[in-house]
Structure formats: C-alpha cells, structure tokens
Design a protein around this motif. Structure first.
Motif, PDB file in Angstrom:
ATOM      1  N   UNK A   1      82.679  92.344  10.871  1.00  0.00           N
ATOM      2  CA  UNK A   1      83.100  91.714   9.325  1.00  0.00           C
ATOM      3  C   UNK A   1      81.845  92.187   8.783  1.00  0.00           C
ATOM      4  N   UNK A   2      81.277  92.505   7.631  1.00  0.00           N
ATOM      5  CA  UNK A   2      80.012  92.398   6.952  1.00  0.00           C
ATOM      6  C   UNK A   2      78.933  92.303   8.710  1.00  0.00           C
ATOM      7  N   UNK A   3      79.011  93.127   9.528  1.00  0.00           N
ATOM      8  CA  UNK A   3      78.075  93.693  10.418  1.00  0.00           C
ATOM      9  C   UNK A   3      78.532  92.454  11.446  1.00  0.00           C
ATOM     10  N   UNK A   4      79.220  91.258  10.921  1.00  0.00           N
ATOM     11  CA  UNK A   4      79.085  90.529  12.246  1.00  0.00           C
ATOM     12  C   UNK A   4      80.320  90.911  13.435  1.00  0.00           C
ATOM     13  N   UNK A   5      80.693  90.898  14.878  1.00  0.00           N
ATOM     14  CA  UNK A   5      81.474  90.648  15.466  1.00  0.00           C
ATOM     15  C   UNK A   5      82.426  90.499  14.317  1.00  0.00           C
ATOM     16  N   UNK A   6      83.803  91.085  15.247  1.00  0.00           N
ATOM     17  CA  UNK A   6      85.274  90.616  14.185  1.00  0.00           C
ATOM     18  C   UNK A   6      85.560  89.262  14.513  1.00  0.00           C
ATOM     19  N   UNK A   7      85.386  88.257  13.991  1.00  0.00           N
ATOM     20  CA  UNK A   7      85.926  86.746  14.555  1.00  0.00           C
ATOM     21  C   UNK A   7      87.653  87.312  14.900  1.00  0.00           C
ATOM     22  N   UNK A   8      87.794  86.173  16.193  1.00  0.00           N
ATOM     23  CA  UNK A   8      89.463  86.319  16.541  1.00  0.00           C
ATOM     24  C   UNK A   8      90.434  86.271  15.606  1.00  0.00           C
ATOM     25  N   UNK A   9      90.738  85.810  15.376  1.00  0.00           N
ATOM     26  CA  UNK A   9      91.270  86.007  13.944  1.00  0.00           C
ATOM     27  C   UNK A   9      91.965  86.932  13.302  1.00  0.00           C
ATOM     28  N   UNK A  10      90.778  87.878  12.663  1.00  0.00           N
ATOM     29  CA  UNK A  10      90.758  88.789  12.301  1.00  0.00           C
ATOM     30  C   UNK A  10      91.277  89.802  13.369  1.00  0.00           C
ATOM     31  N   UNK A  11      91.595  89.332  14.637  1.00  0.00           N
ATOM     32  CA  UNK A  11      91.617  90.808  15.968  1.00  0.00           C
ATOM     33  C   UNK A  11      90.403  91.340  16.649  1.00  0.00           C
ATOM     34  N   UNK A  12      89.722  90.281  16.817  1.00  0.00           N
ATOM     35  CA  UNK A  12      88.883  90.425  18.043  1.00  0.00           C
ATOM     36  C   UNK A  12      89.591  91.405  19.519  1.00  0.00           C
ATOM     37  N   UNK A  13      88.350  91.799  20.247  1.00  0.00           N
ATOM     38  CA  UNK A  13      87.486  92.672  19.185  1.00  0.00           C
ATOM     39  C   UNK A  13      87.271  93.553  19.026  1.00  0.00           C
ATOM     40  N   UNK A  14      88.989  94.701  18.717  1.00  0.00           N
ATOM     41  CA  UNK A  14      89.251  95.463  18.259  1.00  0.00           C
ATOM     42  C   UNK A  14      90.466  95.384  17.409  1.00  0.00           C
ATOM     43  N   UNK A  15      90.477  96.426  16.420  1.00  0.00           N
ATOM     44  CA  UNK A  15      91.759  96.049  15.696  1.00  0.00           C
ATOM     45  C   UNK A  15      91.627  97.327  14.865  1.00  0.00           C
ATOM     46  N   UNK A  16      93.078  98.037  14.952  1.00  0.00           N
ATOM     47  CA  UNK A  16      93.340  98.842  13.997  1.00  0.00           C
ATOM     48  C   UNK A  16      93.815  98.947  12.490  1.00  0.00           C
ATOM     49  N   UNK A  17      92.678  99.545  11.388  1.00  0.00           N
ATOM     50  CA  UNK A  17      93.027  99.040   9.658  1.00  0.00           C
ATOM     51  C   UNK A  17      93.702 100.608   9.589  1.00  0.00           C
ATOM     52  N   UNK A  18      94.444 100.833   8.282  1.00  0.00           N
ATOM     53  CA  UNK A  18      95.056 101.607   8.007  1.00  0.00           C
ATOM     54  C   UNK A  18      95.045 101.581   6.743  1.00  0.00           C
ATOM     55  N   UNK A  19      93.750 102.125   5.518  1.00  0.00           N
ATOM     56  CA  UNK A  19      93.764 101.191   4.608  1.00  0.00           C
ATOM     57  C   UNK A  19      94.921 101.257   3.787  1.00  0.00           C
ATOM     58  N   UNK A  20      96.046 102.157   3.510  1.00  0.00           N
ATOM     59  CA  UNK A  20      96.793 102.933   2.781  1.00  0.00           C
ATOM     60  C   UNK A  20      98.304 102.302   2.927  1.00  0.00           C
ATOM     61  N   UNK A  21      98.363 101.418   4.454  1.00  0.00           N
ATOM     62  CA  UNK A  21      99.436 100.943   4.463  1.00  0.00           C
ATOM     63  C   UNK A  21      99.371  99.570   4.616  1.00  0.00           C
ATOM     64  N   UNK A  22     100.932  98.524   5.039  1.00  0.00           N
ATOM     65  CA  UNK A  22     100.804  96.757   4.565  1.00  0.00           C
ATOM     66  C   UNK A  22      99.809  96.881   5.661  1.00  0.00           C
ATOM     67  N   UNK A  23      99.496  95.723   5.725  1.00  0.00           N
ATOM     68  CA  UNK A  23      98.275  94.616   6.253  1.00  0.00           C
ATOM     69  C   UNK A  23      98.809  94.836   8.119  1.00  0.00           C
ATOM     70  N   UNK A  24     100.541  94.511   8.150  1.00  0.00           N
ATOM     71  CA  UNK A  24     100.639  94.671   9.474  1.00  0.00           C
ATOM     72  C   UNK A  24     100.588  95.551  10.535  1.00  0.00           C
ATOM     73  N   UNK A  25     100.932  97.103   9.717  1.00  0.00           N
ATOM     74  CA  UNK A  25     100.488  98.486  10.546  1.00  0.00           C
ATOM     75  C   UNK A  25      99.273  97.926  11.041  1.00  0.00           C
ATOM     76  N   UNK A  26      98.281  97.095  10.541  1.00  0.00           N
ATOM     77  CA  UNK A  26      97.065  97.251  11.695  1.00  0.00           C
ATOM     78  C   UNK A  26      96.440  96.172  12.218  1.00  0.00           C
ATOM     79  N   UNK A  27      96.907  97.089  13.596  1.00  0.00           N
ATOM     80  CA  UNK A  27      97.284  96.290  15.013  1.00  0.00           C
ATOM     81  C   UNK A  27      96.427  95.434  14.968  1.00  0.00           C
ATOM     82  N   UNK A  28      96.531  94.135  15.340  1.00  0.00           N
ATOM     83  CA  UNK A  28      94.915  93.621  16.053  1.00  0.00           C
ATOM     84  C   UNK A  28      94.633  93.373  17.272  1.00  0.00           C
TER      85      UNK A  28
END
Lengths: 199, 301
Positions: B193-220
């Motif tokens: 996020x912002x070019x920095x490693x994704x923080x743990x609370x946002x789903x480190x080290x890699x998480x799905x992002x499906x922008x047209x679906x509700x956030x819970x689909x974007x598994x962390x």
C-alpha cells in the motif's frame, strides 16, 4: 453492615450523578471532533452511546435486586439512572439520524424494513412515557399506576439488548452477555422466585 | 498478462504518499490551467479517486482473526509472523506445490492500482495498492481445463491470532471466486500500500483484492489457493447465507437484509461526513458487468 452502608448512602447527594453522567457524551463528542475516536468517528460515537445506555439501564435494573437480596438501598439514585439512560438512548438515536443515516427517506425505510432498527425504535418509544412521568408530580398523580407503568422498563431494556444482539456480525459473545445479564436481572423479579427465596 | 488494466494516473509502480498528494495538486493545477486534457471518461473517473491516508487505511480494519473491533487488527496483528511465508497452490493445476512468497515476488510484475474499496458494512475507502494480477500467479501454476473456481484460505495460527479463540466464524477464513472473476485483469493480489509492504492488519504479506465486490471477498494473508471444479464454501456465506452470497458484488439495488446498500460513507470525512451513493459494481461496471450477463443479481447476490 448494610445499615451503616445505607446510612452513608443516604447522605450522598444525587445531583453529582447527573454531572458525571454528562461527561462521557461531551468527552466523546470532543474526541470525535478532534480525531480521538479514530477514522470513523460517527460509528464509534453511535456505538459508545448505545452501549453506555444499555449499561446504565442495567445498573437501574440492579437497584431492586440489590435491595431485596443484599439489603443495599440505592433507590434514591434510580431516577437519575433512568433519566441518564434515556438521554444516552436519545443521543444514540440522534447520532444515527443526523450523522449516520442522514437521508430522511432512508430513515423511515430503515425503521420499517430493518428488524433491528424496528426493535431499537420500539425500545426507545417505550421509554418516552417513562421519562415523561419521572417527576414527583407524575408519581403522586399516578399513584400505584406509576409502578405498573414503569414495568415497561423491563420490555424496553430487553428490546435494547435484542437490538444489540441483532446487529452483530457473525457469532459475537458480548451482545449475548448483555442480553443474558438482563434476562437474569428480570428473572430475579419473577413472583415465583420471590416466593422461593427466603424473606 | 500484467498491466492489462491501467489507471491512466498511476504511471509509476511505486508512489510514496507525499508524492501522491503532490501529484494530485500538480495535476489539479494543470487541469485548471487547461494544460491537461484527460483522454477518456475512465481516466476522469480515476482522476476523481483520492486515496485515503496511510493512517486511515491501516487503522480501521476488519480482520476478525485479531478481534471484531475495527482497531483490533492494528493492535494485535503485529504478532503475526509473515516471514517466511509460503502459499500452497494446489487442486486442478499443472504445477501444484508450496510456493515461497519471495519466489512469487521474484516472478511477478508489481504494479500500482488505485481502487475503491467498499465494505459490506456500507463504508468505503480508496486504497493505492501495489501487487500483481492473480491471473499471472494462476498461470504460473498452470490452470487445468476442468477448473471452474478458485478457493482461498487465510492463515490460521491461534497462538498469534487472539480472535480465533472465539467462534465468530468457522476458522480458517475461506473465500472463493469463479475462475473468470479470478482471471479478470482487475483482480489483484496486493502486496503493498503506498508502495510500502502491506501491513499485517491489511493482510500481509499478500491478500486478494477484488474491487467490484464487498471487502470481505478480498481475503487477507492468503496461505492456500486451490483450483476446483465446483463453487467452494466461503466463510460469511457459511455463517449466514441469507445475508452473504457467494458473489457479493457491490450492488446499490440489493440491500443487505439488515441495512441499505444504496449509500456509503467514505472513511476520513470526520463527524459530519456525508453519505454518497454506492455505484453498481463499485464503479467498475464497464469492466465487469459482462461477467454476470443473464444472471439475476438479486438471486445471485
């Protein structure tokens, strides 16, 4: 022991309770305006007020069992607890109306269509006649009917707790603890219990 | 496969937060002076996206493995060990196995995607992710002909996750997509996020992002990706199928049974933040509506 405690309690004035009760909402409003409630202050303010209202309603429900079973008399403070609880419920509702939902058409749709809001609103409406009759004159005027009328509290508090349980996502323990506590406090009032317990 | 979808206003892979802000001001100034004409409606739509601050994105999270409070993940997710990290990719793939995160990163092309993020709870943010297309990762493993769906699983490590002591959901958290959704160019595996490693609370080290679906689909914090030939179970659908469908596409016309989805509140607007209308498919209708042609979206919600 409880006699001495009750004597001491009799000398404690009630008015500081109103002052103390005004502190949390004002403090949270200040925090909300200055970033102290996090990045979503509306939700935080709404939830804190709702939870505080439930806590104070529960405190009010404790007064009678404390006196009946432990001999501690806090009845002088009960009116203040009720009025404070109502104030918190009212603020909770106002935050929901004015800051959260905002759109009048959606407010009515929500009240009619969303069961947890219907339940919460019903609880609020039940509190209205109680706050309206919380002055000495109404107590005198209503006589024995006052006590019967104020049993509406039981239903109102129960609806408040159900409202909380209904809005939780997933299986969450905290709202269930509130509901459980309230059910126990209400069960202590059942006439059956009264006869079973030693006088 | 990378770079199949670009927002015209993120020319660099990595942009620090301050540069983001400066760039917006510069572009704003140029546009006002008539020096810049944005080429397409889509570019204009991207222009309007103003990313939330790092603080907002990383302090208000739903990651129930660390507790149900919005500040619980920021408080407790630091205990989660994210290195070393492996992702098991298995099921209907040609090259199943345990893929080390650093090997994945070495092979993927990282790009920046500024996406709207709409939570099912009716709040939203704009997040400047960095990451790679899920399609590239799946291609790396080799998708077999029979595969129709993709299942995902979050790390489950009770000693590092205080929230899983409570049965809020049936742990581990699982999610799923139809294969065409997974292969869509918008579908991202975010690693920053912002070019920095994704923080743990946002789903480190890699998480799905499906922008047209509700956030819970974007598994962390994904540890397993399984290609399947049937619709996989998904955690919220298992917990309450009346409220959370498999698709969970952002749709202002299909309400959550307990609240309206017609509007949303953008995080960061303070105590008097106005609600704004929610967009169909969260504003990605042009890109994804064709995936659901002929489907009744009030049935397949």
């Amino acid at each position: 022991m409880t006699g001495r405690l009750n004597d001491a309690l009799r000398r404690v004035p009630v008015w500081p309770l109103y002052i103390a009760g005004a502190v949390p909402p004002l403090w949270w409003l200040w925090l909300g305006l200055t970033g102290g409630l996090g990045v979503e202050p509306i939700e935080a303010l709404e939830h804190r007020l709702g939870e505080l209202a439930l806590q104070v309603l529960i405190a009010g429900l404790c007064v009678t069992p404390l006196r009946r079973h432990l001999g501690v008399n806090l009845i002088r403070f009960r009116r203040a607890l009720g009025i404070l609880a109502f104030s918190y419920v009212l603020l909770h509702l106002l935050v929901w109306l004015a800051l959260d939902v905002q759109i009048p058409a959606q407010i009515w749709a929500d009240i009619a269509k969303r069961p947890y809001i219907t339940v919460g609103m019903a609880g609020f409406v039940l509190l209205l006649p109680l706050v309206a009759t919380s002055n000495d004159r109404a107590v005198r005027w209503l006589g024995p009917r006052w006590r019967r009328l104020h049993r509406l509290t039981y239903l109102a508090v129960l609806l408040g707790a159900i409202h909380y349980v209904m809005l939780a996502k997933g299986f969450q323990i905290e709202p269930l603890l509130y509901l459980g506590g309230i059910v126990v406090l209400l069960a202590l009032r059942l006439p059956v219990r009264r006869r079973l317990l030693p006088a | 496969m990378a770079r199949r979808w670009t927002s015209d206003l993120s020319p660099r892979d990595v942009t620090p937060e301050r540069a983001f802000l400066n760039r917006r001001q510069i572009l704003g100034g140029l546009a006002a002076a008539g020096a810049v004409t944005l080429s397409s409606p889509r570019a204009r739509a991207q222009e309007a996206l103003e990313p939330n601050s790092w603080e907002e994105i990383t302090s208000y999270n739903n990651f129930y493995e660390f507790g149900t409070g919005k500040d619980d993940p920021a408080r407790y997710a630091g205990q989660m060990a994210t290195s070393p990290w492996t992702v098991a990719i298995n099921g209907l793939v040609d090259r199943p196995g345990e893929y080390a995160f650093k090997d994945i990163m070495a092979r993927m092309e990282i790009e920046e995607r500024i996406y709207r993020f709409r939570c099912v709870e009716a709040w939203s943010m704009v997040v400047p992710w960095t990451g790679f297309e899920l399609a590239d990762l799946l291609d790396m493993a080799g998708i077999q002909e029979r595969a129709t769906h993709v299942a995902f699983e979050t790390l489950l490590r009770p000693e590092e996750m205080p929230g899983v002591a409570r049965p809020v959901l049936d742990w581990p958290y699982v999610e799923g997509l139809r294969l065409d959704e997974a292969m869509h160019p918008l579908t991202l595996m975010a690693t920053g996020i912002y070019g920095r490693d994704i923080p743990n609370q946002n789903g480190a080290p890699l998480r799905l992002v499906v922008p047209w679906k509700y956030g819970f689909k974007s598994i962390k914090s994904v540890v397993r990706i399984t290609l399947t030939d049937s619709e996989p179970p998904t955690s919220w659908n298992v917990a309450n199928s009346r409220e959370y469908g498999f698709y969970s596409n952002v749709n202002p016309d299909v309400d959550h049974p307990r609240w309206s989805q017609a509007t949303e509140r953008e995080i960061g607007g303070g105590l008097f933040s106005p609600r704004k209308p929610t967009l169909m498919f969260n504003g990605y209708e042009d890109e994804v509506a064709s995936l659901y042609e002929g489907m009744d979206l009030s049935v397949h919600f």
